[in-house]
Structure formats: C-alpha cells, structure tokens
Scaffold this motif. Sequence first.
Motif, PDB file in Angstrom:
ATOM      1  N   ILE A 252       0.853  -1.203   0.000  1.00 29.51           N
ATOM      2  CA  ILE A 252       0.000   0.000   0.000  1.00 29.51           C
ATOM      3  C   ILE A 252       0.888   1.252   0.000  1.00 29.51           C
ATOM      4  CG2 ILE A 252      -1.646   1.348   1.377  1.00 29.51           C
ATOM      5  CD1 ILE A 252      -2.754  -1.389   2.367  1.00 29.51           C
ATOM      6  N   LEU A 253       1.896   1.243   0.856  1.00 28.89           N
ATOM      7  CA  LEU A 253       2.820   2.398   0.917  1.00 28.89           C
ATOM      8  C   LEU A 253       3.458   2.644  -0.457  1.00 28.89           C
ATOM      9  CD1 LEU A 253       4.680   1.672   4.295  1.00 28.89           C
ATOM     10  CD2 LEU A 253       3.219   3.659   3.838  1.00 28.89           C
ATOM     11  N   LEU A 254       3.967   1.582  -1.063  1.00 25.70           N
ATOM     12  CA  LEU A 254       4.683   1.740  -2.337  1.00 25.70           C
ATOM     13  C   LEU A 254       3.733   2.132  -3.463  1.00 25.70           C
ATOM     14  CD1 LEU A 254       7.243  -1.233  -2.234  1.00 25.70           C
ATOM     15  CD2 LEU A 254       7.680   1.193  -1.758  1.00 25.70           C
ATOM     16  N   ASP A 255       2.550   1.501  -3.509  1.00 21.38           N
ATOM     17  CA  ASP A 255       1.588   1.827  -4.583  1.00 21.38           C
ATOM     18  C   ASP A 255       1.232   3.314  -4.540  1.00 21.38           C
ATOM     19  OD1 ASP A 255       1.504  -0.700  -5.650  1.00 21.38           O
ATOM     20  OD2 ASP A 255      -0.258  -1.332  -4.493  1.00 21.38           O
ATOM     21  N   GLU A 256       0.918   3.800  -3.336  1.00 17.60           N
ATOM     22  CA  GLU A 256       0.538   5.221  -3.227  1.00 17.60           C
ATOM     23  C   GLU A 256       1.715   6.128  -3.596  1.00 17.60           C
ATOM     24  OE1 GLU A 256      -2.941   4.849   0.218  1.00 17.60           O
ATOM     25  OE2 GLU A 256      -1.205   6.121   0.603  1.00 17.60           O
ATOM     26  N   TYR A 257       2.899   5.712  -3.208  1.00 17.74           N
ATOM     27  CA  TYR A 257       4.096   6.518  -3.484  1.00 17.74           C
ATOM     28  C   TYR A 257       4.404   6.554  -4.982  1.00 17.74           C
ATOM     29  CZ  TYR A 257       8.972   8.075  -3.355  1.00 17.74           C
ATOM     30  OH  TYR A 257      10.141   8.754  -3.570  1.00 17.74           O
ATOM     31  N   TYR A 258       4.415   5.401  -5.622  1.00 19.93           N
ATOM     32  CA  TYR A 258       4.737   5.364  -7.058  1.00 19.93           C
ATOM     33  C   TYR A 258       3.738   6.207  -7.845  1.00 19.93           C
ATOM     34  CZ  TYR A 258       7.674   1.219  -6.063  1.00 19.93           C
ATOM     35  OH  TYR A 258       8.617   0.345  -5.589  1.00 19.93           O
ATOM     36  N   GLN A 259       2.478   6.103  -7.439  1.00 17.89           N
ATOM     37  CA  GLN A 259       1.452   6.858  -8.157  1.00 17.89           C
ATOM     38  C   GLN A 259       1.690   8.357  -7.997  1.00 17.89           C
ATOM     39  OE1 GLN A 259      -2.608   6.080  -6.942  1.00 17.89           O
ATOM     40  NE2 GLN A 259      -3.348   6.585  -8.995  1.00 17.89           N
ATOM     41  N   ALA A 260       1.984   8.772  -6.766  1.00 16.98           N
ATOM     42  CA  ALA A 260       2.214  10.195  -6.511  1.00 16.98           C
ATOM     43  C   ALA A 260       3.470  10.698  -7.220  1.00 16.98           C
ATOM     44  CB  ALA A 260       2.322  10.438  -5.002  1.00 16.98           C
ATOM     45  N   ARG A 261       4.447   9.825  -7.381  1.00 12.86           N
ATOM     46  CA  ARG A 261       5.713  10.191  -8.037  1.00 12.86           C
ATOM     47  C   ARG A 261       5.597  10.221  -9.562  1.00 12.86           C
ATOM     48  NH1 ARG A 261       9.445  13.060  -6.107  1.00 12.86           N
ATOM     49  NH2 ARG A 261      10.378  12.441  -4.167  1.00 12.86           N
ATOM     50  N   GLY A 262       4.631   9.529 -10.101  1.00  7.52           N
ATOM     51  CA  GLY A 262       4.581   9.379 -11.557  1.00  7.52           C
ATOM     52  C   GLY A 262       5.521   8.287 -12.031  1.00  7.52           C
ATOM     53  N   TRP A 263       5.605   7.218 -11.235  1.00  6.56           N
ATOM     54  CA  TRP A 263       6.393   6.048 -11.616  1.00  6.56           C
ATOM     55  C   TRP A 263       5.421   4.914 -11.927  1.00  6.56           C
ATOM     56  CZ3 TRP A 263      10.539   5.977  -7.081  1.00  6.56           C
ATOM     57  CH2 TRP A 263      11.335   7.143  -7.170  1.00  6.56           C
ATOM     58  N   ASP A 264       5.885   3.916 -12.673  1.00  5.07           N
ATOM     59  CA  ASP A 264       4.985   2.806 -12.978  1.00  5.07           C
ATOM     60  C   ASP A 264       4.885   1.856 -11.777  1.00  5.07           C
ATOM     61  OD1 ASP A 264       7.203   1.137 -12.995  1.00  5.07           O
ATOM     62  OD2 ASP A 264       7.366   1.093 -15.182  1.00  5.07           O
ATOM     63  N   GLU A 265       4.112   0.779 -11.960  1.00  4.43           N
ATOM     64  CA  GLU A 265       3.869  -0.134 -10.828  1.00  4.43           C
ATOM     65  C   GLU A 265       5.132  -0.827 -10.358  1.00  4.43           C
ATOM     66  OE1 GLU A 265       0.774  -2.863 -11.772  1.00  4.43           O
ATOM     67  OE2 GLU A 265      -0.767  -1.304 -11.883  1.00  4.43           O
ATOM     68  N   ASN A 266       6.135  -0.862 -11.230  1.00  2.00           N
ATOM     69  CA  ASN A 266       7.419  -1.459 -10.858  1.00  2.00           C
ATOM     70  C   ASN A 266       8.374  -0.430 -10.260  1.00  2.00           C
ATOM     71  OD1 ASN A 266       9.279  -3.573 -10.650  1.00  2.00           O
ATOM     72  ND2 ASN A 266      10.198  -3.086 -12.648  1.00  2.00           N
ATOM     73  N   GLY A 267       7.887   0.777 -10.057  1.00  7.39           N
ATOM     74  CA  GLY A 267       8.726   1.788  -9.429  1.00  7.39           C
ATOM     75  C   GLY A 267       9.707   2.468 -10.366  1.00  7.39           C
ATOM     76  N   LEU A 268       9.457   2.414 -11.657  1.00  3.92           N
ATOM     77  CA  LEU A 268      10.364   3.067 -12.614  1.00  3.92           C
ATOM     78  C   LEU A 268       9.745   4.374 -13.099  1.00  3.92           C
ATOM     79  CD1 LEU A 268      11.474  -0.013 -14.776  1.00  3.92           C
ATOM     80  CD2 LEU A 268      12.309   0.737 -12.545  1.00  3.92           C
ATOM     81  N   PRO A 269      10.518   5.451 -13.146  1.00  3.39           N
ATOM     82  CA  PRO A 269       9.987   6.730 -13.639  1.00  3.39           C
ATOM     83  C   PRO A 269       9.487   6.569 -15.073  1.00  3.39           C
ATOM     84  CG  PRO A 269      12.142   7.049 -12.618  1.00  3.39           C
ATOM     85  CD  PRO A 269      11.932   5.565 -12.735  1.00  3.39           C
ATOM     86  N   THR A 270       8.294   7.077 -15.348  1.00  5.57           N
ATOM     87  CA  THR A 270       7.764   6.975 -16.710  1.00  5.57           C
ATOM     88  C   THR A 270       8.398   8.051 -17.598  1.00  5.57           C
ATOM     89  OG1 THR A 270       5.959   8.500 -16.259  1.00  5.57           O
ATOM     90  CG2 THR A 270       5.550   6.157 -15.810  1.00  5.57           C
TER      91      THR A 270
ATOM     92  N   ASP B 277      10.035  13.662 -18.695  1.00  6.26           N
ATOM     93  CA  ASP B 277       9.877  14.851 -19.557  1.00  6.26           C
ATOM     94  C   ASP B 277       9.330  16.027 -18.751  1.00  6.26           C
ATOM     95  OD1 ASP B 277      10.785  13.398 -21.688  1.00  6.26           O
ATOM     96  OD2 ASP B 277       8.799  13.014 -22.540  1.00  6.26           O
ATOM     97  N   ARG B 278       8.372  15.736 -17.884  1.00  9.78           N
ATOM     98  CA  ARG B 278       7.721  16.804 -17.104  1.00  9.78           C
ATOM     99  C   ARG B 278       8.720  17.548 -16.212  1.00  9.78           C
ATOM    100  NH1 ARG B 278       6.020  17.012 -12.053  1.00  9.78           N
ATOM    101  NH2 ARG B 278       6.198  14.780 -11.667  1.00  9.78           N
ATOM    102  N   VAL B 279       9.720  16.835 -15.677  1.00  5.90           N
ATOM    103  CA  VAL B 279      10.661  17.480 -14.746  1.00  5.90           C
ATOM    104  C   VAL B 279      11.945  17.929 -15.446  1.00  5.90           C
ATOM    105  CG1 VAL B 279       9.740  16.228 -12.768  1.00  5.90           C
ATOM    106  CG2 VAL B 279      11.706  15.280 -14.009  1.00  5.90           C
ATOM    107  N   GLY B 280      11.913  17.966 -16.767  1.00  4.01           N
ATOM    108  CA  GLY B 280      13.074  18.502 -17.495  1.00  4.01           C
ATOM    109  C   GLY B 280      14.186  17.505 -17.695  1.00  4.01           C
ATOM    110  N   LEU B 281      13.834  16.217 -17.746  1.00  2.09           N
ATOM    111  CA  LEU B 281      14.850  15.182 -17.948  1.00  2.09           C
ATOM    112  C   LEU B 281      14.582  14.410 -19.244  1.00  2.09           C
ATOM    113  CD1 LEU B 281      15.149  13.795 -14.281  1.00  2.09           C
ATOM    114  CD2 LEU B 281      16.804  15.225 -15.489  1.00  2.09           C
ATOM    115  N   SER B 282      14.307  15.165 -20.306  1.00  4.04           N
ATOM    116  CA  SER B 282      14.019  14.522 -21.588  1.00  4.04           C
ATOM    117  C   SER B 282      15.234  13.764 -22.124  1.00  4.04           C
ATOM    118  CB  SER B 282      13.594  15.578 -22.618  1.00  4.04           C
ATOM    119  OG  SER B 282      12.421  16.218 -22.179  1.00  4.04           O
ATOM    120  N   ASP B 283      16.422  14.174 -21.666  1.00  2.84           N
ATOM    121  CA  ASP B 283      17.643  13.515 -22.153  1.00  2.84           C
ATOM    122  C   ASP B 283      18.068  12.345 -21.261  1.00  2.84           C
ATOM    123  OD1 ASP B 283      18.157  15.152 -19.991  1.00  2.84           O
ATOM    124  OD2 ASP B 283      20.091  15.868 -20.731  1.00  2.84           O
TER     125      ASP B 283
END
Lengths: 625, 128
Positions: free
Chosen positions: A594-612, A617-623
Amino acid sequence: MLYGYAGQILRVDLDGFTVEKQPLPEDLVDKYIGGRGFVARLLYDLIPPGTDPYSSENIVVIAAGPLSGHYLPGSGKTHFGTKSPATGMYGDGNLGGHFGPALKYAGYDVLILSGKASGPSYLLIEDDTVELRDASAYWGLGSITVEEAMKQDLGQAYEICTIGPAGENLSRFACISHDFGRQCGRTGIGTVLGDKKIKAIAVKGTGGLPVYDLDGLYQAGKRAYRDIYAKPGFTGWQPEGTAGITNFVNQVGAFPTRNFQTSSAEHYQQINGRQILEKIRITDKGCFCCPIPCGKYSRAGTALGTVNVEGPEFETISMFGGNCDLQTIEDVAYANYICDELGLDTISAGAVVGFALECHEKGLLSDEDFGRRVAFGDLPSVVHILELIAGREKIGDALADGVRLAAEKIGQGSERFAMHVKGLEWTGYECRNAPGMMLAYLTADVGAHHNRAWVLGQDVTGTDADVHSLIQAGGSGERLPKSDVRGKAAGVIASQHLRPAFDVLGTCRLQMMELGFEVEHYEELLALVTGRRKTWGNILEVSERIWHLTRAFSVREIEGFGRHMDYPPPRLCHDPVQSGPNQGHCISEREIDILLDEYYQARGWDENGLPTRETLDRVGLSDVG
Amino acid sequence: MQLRAIHENCSGCRTCLLACSIVNFRETNPAKSVLRIEGLFPVPGVYRVQLCDQCGACAEVCPVEAISEIDGVYQVDKDLCTQCLECVEACPQGVMRTHPGVETPFKCTLCLECVEACPRGAILIANC
C-alpha cells in the motif's frame, strides 16, 4: 558573471595525472543550482553505464553550492558523490566543516576525480596550483592521525579530507573525514578514494568570492543570524545538538536496539545528550558560519583508555548505544573514535556490528570466526569487530562488504535480520510502527538513509513540528496503537524535496529542521549572493528533478532494478518488536505494498517503481532514461 | 578600548572572519581577515581566538615608523611601509596579516564587526 560561485570545475584524472580547469557551465547552474544537483547530474553524465565502482572510469565528484562560503548561517556544506561500492547505485554524502568554502576560495565549485593513482597519493590544491604528491608516509595511518600529521607538515591553513585504513582496504562503508570529526559518511565514497589510492585532499584558498549585492547580503545575513538567535531552539536545542533527540526517539519506540530486535533501550538515559553535556563535552564545535554548532567535542574515559572525539551524534548513539547495546556515553564515544580513526561510517558500522553480534548470539558465527568471545553491550567486542572490518581479517572480511553481502556469505537465515535497503545499512530510526518513516527508508535513492526524508514526527504526532518542538513535547513512553499506513506518500515526497534544497544551496538544513528557521530567508539570500531570483518552489523543482534523475541512474546501473528492491528486510515484516511502546508491532508486506503503490502513483512512476517517460519529460529530464 | 577573546565560547565557525573581510576589504574572503581562529585538535580539543589587542609591538619594531597609534588604534601607513615584514614577525598573536593581493601588511582597525558577528559572545569589547 556567475555571482556567488567560484566559477570553475577542476577535473583531475589520476591515470597519468592530468589537470583541467573548465568554466562552470551556466546551464548546469540553471537546472541544478549546485552541490547535490551538480553531483547527481555529473555522475549521470560522466560515468559510462555499467561501470564497476572499482574501476578507473568511476569518478568522485565534490561540489559546493552557491551559498557555500558566504556570510549566512550554516554555509559550510559540501556534497560528495560516486557510484557506490556498497549499492552499485548513485551514492552521495554531505560534509560539514570548512572544506567546501576552502575549495571555493581556491577557485573551484566542483572537483572531479577520475582514474587511479599509481601509488599512495594525496592531492594538494592551493589556488591555481594542483599537485599529486606521494602519500607513502601517511598510508596506513588513521583518519584523525593523518589529518594532524598533514596539518603539521603543510600548515594549519589547509582544509583536509582524509581516509583511514578501512578506505585503503576497501571496506564498502568507508567514510571521508575532515576537521577532526566531520564525516562524509555514507555510501562508501571513502572506499572509492581508497581504490583510487587517494589518502587525502588538502585545500587552501586565498581568493574572494564574487557577490551580487555584498552590502545587501551583509545586512540580510545579520538579520538571519538574529532571527536564529530568537528561536527557542537556539538556547534549547543547541546545547545537546542532535543527541538531544535520543529521549524522544526512545520514548516513541523508534530506537534501534540490539540489531532492531526491539525499539527501545532501557539504558537510554545513560547514553543521551544530557550525558554528553554532564560527562564528556570539552567544547562545542561548529561548521563554517554556523550559529548553532551541533558538534560536541568530547573526552571520554573507558576501560580501554581515554579518547578525544567529536560526538557522539544521535546516529552514533542509536547505532552503538542502541543497536550494539553499549551501556554508557563513554563507551559510545570510544566506539565513535575507533570508527573515525579507522575511517568507517559510524552508521553502517553500528548496523554491521549489531548484525554480527546477533549472528554470534544465534550461533551462526562462532568465537573462532571472530578470534575471541563477543557479546552485545561489550565495548572490547565492538572495538575488536571494527578492527577486523577495517583490516578485512577473519569474519571482518565478509562484514566489510556490508550486511547484505555478509548475510549472503553467512547464510543460515541471517538475511532475515540483515538491516539494509538496496545494500545500504539502515540508520537510527526503527519503523515497524512508523509507516511514513518506513516509506522514506524504502524509497531513499541511496538506500536506507534517514537524511533523504525524515517524517518520524509526522508519524508520531501527525504534525510537521520542528525537532526542537518535538523534543520539548516529548514522548510518553506509553504503548502505542498500530498506525494506519495510508496517506503517507505526500508527506514523504515533500520531505524528499525539502532536504535536497539545502544540499544544492550548500547550506546546513538544521537551522530550519531543528529550529524552524524559515525557508523564505533562503530566497532572499540566494538572490543577494547570485543575483538570480528563485522562489523556494523553484528550488524544490530542482529537488524533484534530482530525485527522478538519481532513480534513473539506479535503473540504468542495476539490471532488473525495480519494485522488489524497495522492500524492507524480512525482520520488519515478520519479527514483532520485543518490548517498549511498540511491543508486538510489525508491518505486513501487504501494508508495504500500500505504501509503495501510493508513493509510485504520486511520483509518476509505474507499478514497478520506474519513472515513466512522461514524468521524466515533465521534470526537465528529456535527455535521461 | 580593545578586543578581548573568551576562548571557551568559540566554536570555530569563523563567522567573525567573514564579517572582518567584508567590512575591511569589501570582499568575501577570510584569508583577508585580521583575526585568526586556531583549532587545537585532536588534543586538547579547544579553540583559541587570536586577535589584536592593540599592544603596539608592531609599531615598536617598524624601522620606518610606518605604524602609529591614532585614537587608540595602531594603523599602517601604506606610503611609508617598506614591506620588510618585521611587524609580522613581531606580532605576538600572529594577526599582523599579509595576503598576495594586498601590498602591505594589514591589521585590525577596531571596527568591532567581529564582536557583532560572533554568535557566541567569544569576542568582547574591553574598555581600558
């Protein structure tokens, strides 16, 4: 002109020894501000993917911030980073004292070390002069001993970082020491210096720093100091420093005790801040421009002898007084000194020794493995194990790799109580009934480290009070109900963004965290120093960018990196707390999910905890990614 | 009036050095400050604040009488100074300072900014 900054990056390649001075790139300043931001981006850009931490291609980056070295409270902070030999991920550490300001006065915001020296060496930087010198005479000496020797040899005006025998012998949790008691402790950056055969870095700078509005800064700086003097914590928190929180942490059942078997220590009043003041303190010891010196320089007498040491701080108290069960403040201070001299991070060292003692208690390791009888609470046992680790002797050879790898070697179920996340040892807060703090440890980008986010106060009180206020309110010591794990992500993320802000600016966070010094001060001070207007919100955007960047670094470097690495050691889910306010409590794996699911969702990471891709792109890391 | 150090109050933070260089040289550069903080570590583990108490030893040794007392403060006349550095040698506190970017030795002007800057009351004004 880049006001506030020294304006140069100093690149030293130890393979053959070449020195290059580059102008500090303006786009790096714009996107990452300084310190931890520079470290994160430069490590990502300059370390080839898949690099072995013990190869010439690994680098150590040392970066001050724009406020480092300027007239404002707590401007002595410097950030260090490398690809960590403890975790194989992004690794960093933060150092107080006077080193970063000296680096800037010498003309450099950033020092990058690559390659390996051909033999024991030290780097000397004096303004424009950069030399690699023979350190054969210093190799093998303790961190404190060698700093004293080098100050005698070179002069007192040099600011020096050193490693001890643990770094030379590649213990994976070797630290960097400076100013007789300040450490860049975590993630094994001292280990990488040892691998590069760098015993020390000595810096002397005689230059000035450009300031956008010097008169304005001088007046604003004075106001900032006066505002701090007016905080209740100036007289209330400062005398005991970080050790002042010991009672609170124990009374709310979050004090790691006997390798996290339980979470409160009966003897906590023998190892708290009051004991430091009454029994061992010689002087307060401050970092550069600090009005609230948390450093306590002490002289402690034990059955093993008398030592002078800076500390102990709370983390060392928790990891040696609680986790290894040392019974007196003198014994904790002695263990602190041994770690400092050997060049071991006191946090990881206390976790590793506690783990080893429990292995022995359970019969998984024998007296023969250690070369003598060992036991919790016994200072000679603790010192003996620390020396085995630093020398990689007997069982110390396995323990020097940290609890994750040591447990793999020892086996027999020891993984259950090897207290780490992602290979970095857990620190001074037990979390079976502190779900926000638990989430902070699980998602910390360097592994289990409290300094990435600290929300224990929120877990216990439901408020964002500063630490001095928490200490004043105190804990009841009463039995606590089981906490709800839902709704923790936002508070953890807010703290994960707040803390890097100080690390990029090059200032200490304790004025704000412990005393409640307002963040608005930093907007004004940054504008006066650099001429660049940033709101606190702009600075937090940089923190968020760093957070996704370091996660992306780990995704790149660790094959199969993902959600499975964000779980706690089995003990916290399956072994109930044995005593105290949280007796009987565990946190279930379902609650972790539950802790991780809520955190990943709030972070904008996928269910495996990887940044989408979208998040990067949203935070300026397109490269990146 | 002169400065007096309360050594046991000093935490070695050097805020005083920055205030000194900013006010006297308009520069953020502690190498140009005219007081020194000595950390005696690891043993005995204390700080010493070295500052000018206007003792006049510098003036006594100056061969060209470039240092003189004006309103209770010894001051260096840059035009007369020959940079022989005898005053630097003679200063019992080591606070007659030199710097590669400053032509002549320099010293405390009794501006008192260090007194205000110290967060811990380690530098006081003593009236004598």
